[in-house]
Design an enzyme around this catalytic site. Structure first.
Site, mmCIF file in Angstrom:
data_model
loop_
_atom_site.group_PDB
_atom_site.id
_atom_site.type_symbol
_atom_site.label_atom_id
_atom_site.label_comp_id
_atom_site.label_asym_id
_atom_site.label_seq_id
_atom_site.Cartn_x
_atom_site.Cartn_y
_atom_site.Cartn_z
ATOM 1 N N ARG A 11 -4.331 -0.016 -6.828
ATOM 2 C CA ARG A 11 -3.694 -1.000 -6.193
ATOM 3 C C ARG A 11 -4.439 -2.253 -5.591
ATOM 4 N NH1 ARG A 11 1.454 0.728 -3.188
ATOM 5 N NH2 ARG A 11 2.272 -1.154 -3.870
ATOM 6 N N ASP A 66 10.376 2.423 -8.815
ATOM 7 C CA ASP A 66 10.703 2.056 -7.707
ATOM 8 C C ASP A 66 11.443 3.504 -8.032
ATOM 9 O OD1 ASP A 66 9.741 -0.869 -5.628
ATOM 10 O OD2 ASP A 66 8.592 1.152 -6.917
#
Ligand code: EPZ
Length: 417
Positions: free
Chosen positions: A122, A305
């Site tokens: 990330r 998600d």
């Protein structure tokens, strides 16, 4: 450390109200940095990450008050310390969202560089490149991003890949820049649109939010506003999947079906009956779900998600499913834990092949990140006997009172330390 103890076997039934969206509330709270005036933000979920954001803003000298449940009032008239310290940033990567607003409002920012996390490396290189394109001088010094700019300048920025918080950071920065900024290959997530609507309520000139080209005409100053955060589409999706797995009839209120097309389509493929109203969704599932394959991608495609929750569903479904994760390079940590419950899953690179079995059996499992913990709770709702989900603080970061909401729907679930 808190655990959740889940006893499987109960179908879910009843009504549950959905909370405000974590991933909209976080950037919206940081938007307070952009003005001296007061902001009142409503429908803010009561979550660990919201508390962290309030602490982060308070230590900058921002006045933060919580006059009633789900409301935060803020004023950055006395912002004096444009710093996001390591101790706070390490607990919540989304702290990076203060970088753009601080440079735009204060001309300077020192933000601890977020480290990696369980689901991937990330990096934040696109946030930094975008601000540099707007004229900011940036260097990384002792683990901190140090950014300076007299006044940011409008620019045309083509993002190498779709980044949600990157789009949000640059959109906030551009709202106070001199001139016009065009963000191309921008994220189209509903949370980006919600932030844009809050900024517009503060006087920002933004066009195209929700498309992949966002145009921001910078203004001298922004003013105060009152804004209501949108419902949480991932919490909504999680409860829908829970019902499809346990069987039952559930009505979700205070939500928005229009931003869940990809998820609802997949749930209908499992055999669940779903009716969508304006702000409510009802689901009825009375047979074992059918296996459903999916591929995660940026909005409006299937959200990453929701991937872990659908892996849990496929673990007990009829048939075999292939699930491909294209956003994060390490987002199958829940698979090893599901195997402890007896799931049959093979992972090869970014693809999981799941052969459904109706015979999951309870065991102690460990949560590694927010959505993985939701997946394990869902598996516990259908596994025989008790499942103990350890390290539940991950869940508290993104789900408000999940065990109370599930208990109200008939689940046997309790917290233990
Ligand atoms: C947001 O994270 C969400 N978080 C995540 O939700 C969500 O999973 C993600 O978007 C994707 O939908 C918040 O909104 C607070 P990205 P974000 O930048 O913005 C790469 C949850 O469970 N990338 O869109 O950090 C990155 O590594 C959380 O609620 C770069 O390479 O995600 C990833 O592979 C988890 N350089 C991809 O882009 C950059 O500068 C997409 O990440 C930025 C991103």
């Amino acid at each position: 450390m808190d655990k959740l103890i889940v006893e499987g076997g109960n179908p879910l039934a009843g009504e549950v109200s959905i909370s405000g969206a974590k991933n909209a509330a976080l950037p919206i709270l940081t938007a307070a940095i952009l003005t001296e005036d007061a902001l009142r933000i409503e429908n803010v979920p009561e979550l660990r990450d919201i508390a962290t954001t309030c602490a982060l803003l308070t230590q900058m000298g921002i006045w933060v008050r919580r006059p009633e449940p789900r409301v935060v009032e803020l004023s950055a008239h006395a912002l004096s310390n444009p710093l996001a310290p390591y101790d706070l940033v390490k607990t919540m990567r989304a702290s990076i969202l203060v970088l753009g607003p601080l440079v735009a409002r204060c001309g300077e920012a020192r933000v601890s560089l977020p480290g990696g996390c369980a689901i991937g490396l990330r990096p934040v290189d696109l946030h930094i490149k975008g601000l540099q394109a707007m004229g900011a001088e940036i260097d990384i010094d002792h683990g901190y991003i140090h950014a300076r700019a007299k006044r940011l300048q409008g620019a045309r920025i083509v993002l190498d890949l779709v980044t949600v918080t990157g789009t949000e950071n640059l959109m906030m920065a551009a709202s106070l820049a001199e001139g016009t900024t065009i963000l191309e290959n921008a994220a189209r997530e509903p949370e980006v649109v919600d932030l844009a609507q809050c900024l517009q309520a503060m006087g920002a000139r933004i066009k195209g939010a929700g498309t992949d080209v966002i145009t921001i005409e910078g203004v001298e100053r922004l003013h105060g506003a009152t804004f209501k955060v949108m419902p949480d589409r991932i919490e909504t999706g999680t409860f829908l999947v829970a019902t499809a797995m346990t069987g039952g009839r559930v009505v979700l209120t205070d939500t928005r079906p229009d931003i869940l097309d990809a998820v609802i389509t997949k749930l209908r493929e499992t055999g669940a009956l779903i009716e969508a109203g304006n702000d409510a969704i009802s689901i009825c599932a009375d047979t074992r779900p059918l296996a459903v394959g999916l591929r995660t991608a940026p909005y409006p495609a299937f959200p990453t998600d929701m991937q872990a929750q659908f892996v849990a569903l496929n673990a007990i479904a009829e048939g075999t499913a292939i699930v491909t994760e294209t956003i994060f390079e390490n987002r199958f940590m829940h698979v090893q834990e599901l195997r402890r419950l007896g799931a049959e899953i093979e992972v090869e690179g970014n693809t999981a092949v799941i052969t459904g079995t109706p015979n999951l059996a309870g065991a102690t499992v460990m949560a590694t990140d927010l959505r993985a913990s939701a997946c394990l709770v869902l598996a516990g709702l259908v596994a025989r006997g008790e499942t103990v989900v350890d390290r539940i603080y991950h869940l508290d970061r993104g789900y408000q009172a999940i065990e109370a909401k599930l208990s109200a729907l008939g689940a046997r679930i309790r917290r233990a330390s």
